[in-house]
Design a protein around this motif. Structure first.
Motif, PDB file in Angstrom:
ATOM      1  N   LEU A  68       0.826  -1.206   0.000  1.00  0.00           N
ATOM      2  CA  LEU A  68       0.000   0.000   0.000  1.00  0.00           C
ATOM      3  C   LEU A  68       0.862   1.258   0.000  1.00  0.00           C
ATOM      4  O   LEU A  68       0.560   2.222  -0.714  1.00  0.00           O
ATOM      5  CB  LEU A  68      -0.960  -0.005   1.190  1.00  0.00           C
ATOM      6  CG  LEU A  68      -2.049  -1.083   1.143  1.00  0.00           C
ATOM      7  CD1 LEU A  68      -2.822  -1.112   2.451  1.00  0.00           C
ATOM      8  CD2 LEU A  68      -2.975  -0.880  -0.042  1.00  0.00           C
ATOM      9  N   THR A 112       1.241   4.052  -3.364  1.00  0.00           N
ATOM     10  CA  THR A 112       0.913   5.479  -3.248  1.00  0.00           C
ATOM     11  C   THR A 112       2.060   6.348  -3.747  1.00  0.00           C
ATOM     12  O   THR A 112       1.912   7.552  -3.886  1.00  0.00           O
ATOM     13  CB  THR A 112       0.572   5.873  -1.801  1.00  0.00           C
ATOM     14  OG1 THR A 112       1.690   5.596  -0.965  1.00  0.00           O
ATOM     15  CG2 THR A 112      -0.665   5.138  -1.313  1.00  0.00           C
ATOM     16  N   GLN A 120      -4.704  -4.960  -9.768  1.00  0.00           N
ATOM     17  CA  GLN A 120      -6.112  -4.708  -9.443  1.00  0.00           C
ATOM     18  C   GLN A 120      -6.682  -5.835  -8.579  1.00  0.00           C
ATOM     19  O   GLN A 120      -7.426  -5.580  -7.632  1.00  0.00           O
ATOM     20  CB  GLN A 120      -6.940  -4.536 -10.717  1.00  0.00           C
ATOM     21  CG  GLN A 120      -8.345  -4.041 -10.465  1.00  0.00           C
ATOM     22  CD  GLN A 120      -8.355  -2.670  -9.815  1.00  0.00           C
ATOM     23  OE1 GLN A 120      -7.746  -1.738 -10.328  1.00  0.00           O
ATOM     24  NE2 GLN A 120      -9.033  -2.535  -8.691  1.00  0.00           N
ATOM     25  N   SER A 142      -5.360  -5.315  -5.037  1.00  0.00           N
ATOM     26  CA  SER A 142      -6.027  -4.158  -4.426  1.00  0.00           C
ATOM     27  C   SER A 142      -7.477  -4.475  -4.065  1.00  0.00           C
ATOM     28  O   SER A 142      -7.957  -4.106  -2.986  1.00  0.00           O
ATOM     29  CB  SER A 142      -5.956  -2.950  -5.362  1.00  0.00           C
ATOM     30  OG  SER A 142      -4.614  -2.551  -5.545  1.00  0.00           O
ATOM     31  N   ASP A 143      -8.172  -5.161  -4.965  1.00  0.00           N
ATOM     32  CA  ASP A 143      -9.565  -5.540  -4.693  1.00  0.00           C
ATOM     33  C   ASP A 143      -9.670  -6.486  -3.504  1.00  0.00           C
ATOM     34  O   ASP A 143     -10.574  -6.346  -2.666  1.00  0.00           O
ATOM     35  CB  ASP A 143     -10.199  -6.206  -5.918  1.00  0.00           C
ATOM     36  CG  ASP A 143     -10.456  -5.242  -7.066  1.00  0.00           C
ATOM     37  OD1 ASP A 143     -10.349  -4.017  -6.869  1.00  0.00           O
ATOM     38  OD2 ASP A 143     -10.751  -5.733  -8.184  1.00  0.00           O
ATOM     39  N   GLU A 144      -8.757  -7.446  -3.423  1.00  0.00           N
ATOM     40  CA  GLU A 144      -8.817  -8.414  -2.319  1.00  0.00           C
ATOM     41  C   GLU A 144      -8.468  -7.742  -0.996  1.00  0.00           C
ATOM     42  O   GLU A 144      -9.072  -8.067   0.037  1.00  0.00           O
ATOM     43  CB  GLU A 144      -7.892  -9.601  -2.580  1.00  0.00           C
ATOM     44  CG  GLU A 144      -8.110 -10.770  -1.649  1.00  0.00           C
ATOM     45  CD  GLU A 144      -9.465 -11.454  -1.818  1.00  0.00           C
ATOM     46  OE1 GLU A 144      -9.852 -12.208  -0.902  1.00  0.00           O
ATOM     47  OE2 GLU A 144     -10.144 -11.261  -2.847  1.00  0.00           O
ATOM     48  N   ILE A 145      -7.538  -6.808  -1.008  1.00  0.00           N
ATOM     49  CA  ILE A 145      -7.216  -6.059   0.216  1.00  0.00           C
ATOM     50  C   ILE A 145      -8.457  -5.343   0.714  1.00  0.00           C
ATOM     51  O   ILE A 145      -8.804  -5.427   1.896  1.00  0.00           O
ATOM     52  CB  ILE A 145      -6.056  -5.074  -0.035  1.00  0.00           C
ATOM     53  CG1 ILE A 145      -4.738  -5.838  -0.210  1.00  0.00           C
ATOM     54  CG2 ILE A 145      -5.941  -4.057   1.107  1.00  0.00           C
ATOM     55  CD1 ILE A 145      -3.580  -4.987  -0.702  1.00  0.00           C
ATOM     56  N   LYS A 146      -9.162  -4.644  -0.179  1.00  0.00           N
ATOM     57  CA  LYS A 146     -10.402  -3.949   0.206  1.00  0.00           C
ATOM     58  C   LYS A 146     -11.438  -4.934   0.720  1.00  0.00           C
ATOM     59  O   LYS A 146     -12.100  -4.680   1.728  1.00  0.00           O
ATOM     60  CB  LYS A 146     -10.964  -3.168  -0.985  1.00  0.00           C
ATOM     61  CG  LYS A 146     -10.163  -1.951  -1.348  1.00  0.00           C
ATOM     62  CD  LYS A 146     -10.733  -1.286  -2.589  1.00  0.00           C
ATOM     63  CE  LYS A 146      -9.765  -0.259  -3.132  1.00  0.00           C
ATOM     64  NZ  LYS A 146     -10.095   0.180  -4.471  1.00  0.00           N
ATOM     65  N   PHE A 147     -11.598  -6.055   0.030  1.00  0.00           N
ATOM     66  CA  PHE A 147     -12.572  -7.071   0.427  1.00  0.00           C
ATOM     67  C   PHE A 147     -12.288  -7.569   1.846  1.00  0.00           C
ATOM     68  O   PHE A 147     -13.195  -7.643   2.682  1.00  0.00           O
ATOM     69  CB  PHE A 147     -12.542  -8.235  -0.574  1.00  0.00           C
ATOM     70  CG  PHE A 147     -13.429  -9.390  -0.212  1.00  0.00           C
ATOM     71  CD1 PHE A 147     -14.789  -9.339  -0.457  1.00  0.00           C
ATOM     72  CD2 PHE A 147     -12.902 -10.532   0.366  1.00  0.00           C
ATOM     73  CE1 PHE A 147     -15.615 -10.405  -0.120  1.00  0.00           C
ATOM     74  CE2 PHE A 147     -13.713 -11.604   0.704  1.00  0.00           C
ATOM     75  CZ  PHE A 147     -15.076 -11.532   0.458  1.00  0.00           C
ATOM     76  N   GLN A 174     -10.359  -6.141   4.192  1.00  0.00           N
ATOM     77  CA  GLN A 174     -10.466  -5.062   5.166  1.00  0.00           C
ATOM     78  C   GLN A 174     -11.926  -4.777   5.496  1.00  0.00           C
ATOM     79  O   GLN A 174     -12.263  -4.511   6.648  1.00  0.00           O
ATOM     80  CB  GLN A 174      -9.777  -3.798   4.654  1.00  0.00           C
ATOM     81  CG  GLN A 174      -8.272  -3.890   4.684  1.00  0.00           C
ATOM     82  CD  GLN A 174      -7.581  -2.695   4.047  1.00  0.00           C
ATOM     83  OE1 GLN A 174      -8.128  -2.037   3.157  1.00  0.00           O
ATOM     84  NE2 GLN A 174      -6.367  -2.431   4.494  1.00  0.00           N
ATOM     85  N   ASN A 175     -12.813  -4.842   4.500  1.00  0.00           N
ATOM     86  CA  ASN A 175     -14.244  -4.636   4.733  1.00  0.00           C
ATOM     87  C   ASN A 175     -14.835  -5.718   5.621  1.00  0.00           C
ATOM     88  O   ASN A 175     -15.860  -5.506   6.262  1.00  0.00           O
ATOM     89  CB  ASN A 175     -15.008  -4.551   3.414  1.00  0.00           C
ATOM     90  CG  ASN A 175     -14.770  -3.255   2.677  1.00  0.00           C
ATOM     91  OD1 ASN A 175     -14.340  -2.259   3.265  1.00  0.00           O
ATOM     92  ND2 ASN A 175     -15.022  -3.246   1.382  1.00  0.00           N
ATOM     93  N   HIS A 226      -7.579 -14.083  -3.695  1.00  0.00           N
ATOM     94  CA  HIS A 226      -8.467 -13.454  -4.681  1.00  0.00           C
ATOM     95  C   HIS A 226      -8.769 -14.407  -5.836  1.00  0.00           C
ATOM     96  O   HIS A 226      -9.933 -14.560  -6.225  1.00  0.00           O
ATOM     97  CB  HIS A 226      -7.835 -12.168  -5.214  1.00  0.00           C
ATOM     98  CG  HIS A 226      -8.723 -11.440  -6.169  1.00  0.00           C
ATOM     99  ND1 HIS A 226      -9.750 -10.628  -5.749  1.00  0.00           N
ATOM    100  CD2 HIS A 226      -8.754 -11.430  -7.525  1.00  0.00           C
ATOM    101  CE1 HIS A 226     -10.373 -10.133  -6.803  1.00  0.00           C
ATOM    102  NE2 HIS A 226      -9.790 -10.608  -7.902  1.00  0.00           N
TER     103      HIS A 226
END
Length: 121
Positions: free
Chosen positions: A29, A33, A85, A88-93, A95-96, A113
């Motif tokens: 992460l 950035t 992608q 990043s998508d799996e990190i968000k998933f 974390q949610n 993922h």
């Protein structure tokens, strides 16, 4: 200032401790950035290498007539951009879902993922 930030991130990723260990979610992460293209290329090469290993593992599992780790759709070619992608998508998933994943290796995040999104039936 941006150049210094990029150098610090490269040092972080390439330091002795980091090169022995996998790139973790928190380092990923931070790196993503950054505006430093070399840092992004390092992440891309890392993910492409992990993906290559997974493809070889799947080929061996197919040969042994065992269940594969994931089943890539015929019409979807994986490249560095969609692998980023996916991570990043799996990190968000995750974390949610409230999971603490800062120290997870991004290779494991990619596997999670691929198994979740491209399961074998």
């Amino acid at each position: 200032m941006k150049k210094l930030f990029g150098i610090l991130i490269l040092y972080f990723l390439l330091s002795t401790k980091s090169s022995i260990a996998a790139i973790t979610v928190d380092k990923y992460l931070l790196a993503m950035t950054s505006d430093n293209k070399k840092v992004h290329e390092l992440i891309e090469r890392n993910l492409m290498g992990i993906n290559s290993g997974l493809m070889y593992a799947n080929a061996e599992l197919r040969f042994e007539k065992r269940k594969q780790i994931y089943c890539q759709p015929d019409k979807l070619a994986f490249n560095s951009q969609n692998l980023i992608q996916f991570v990043s998508d799996e990190i968000k998933f995750l974390q949610n879902k409230g999971m603490k994943i800062e120290n997870f290796p991004i290779g494991m995040i990619l596997v999670m993922h691929l198994k979740r999104v491209f399961p074998c039936k």
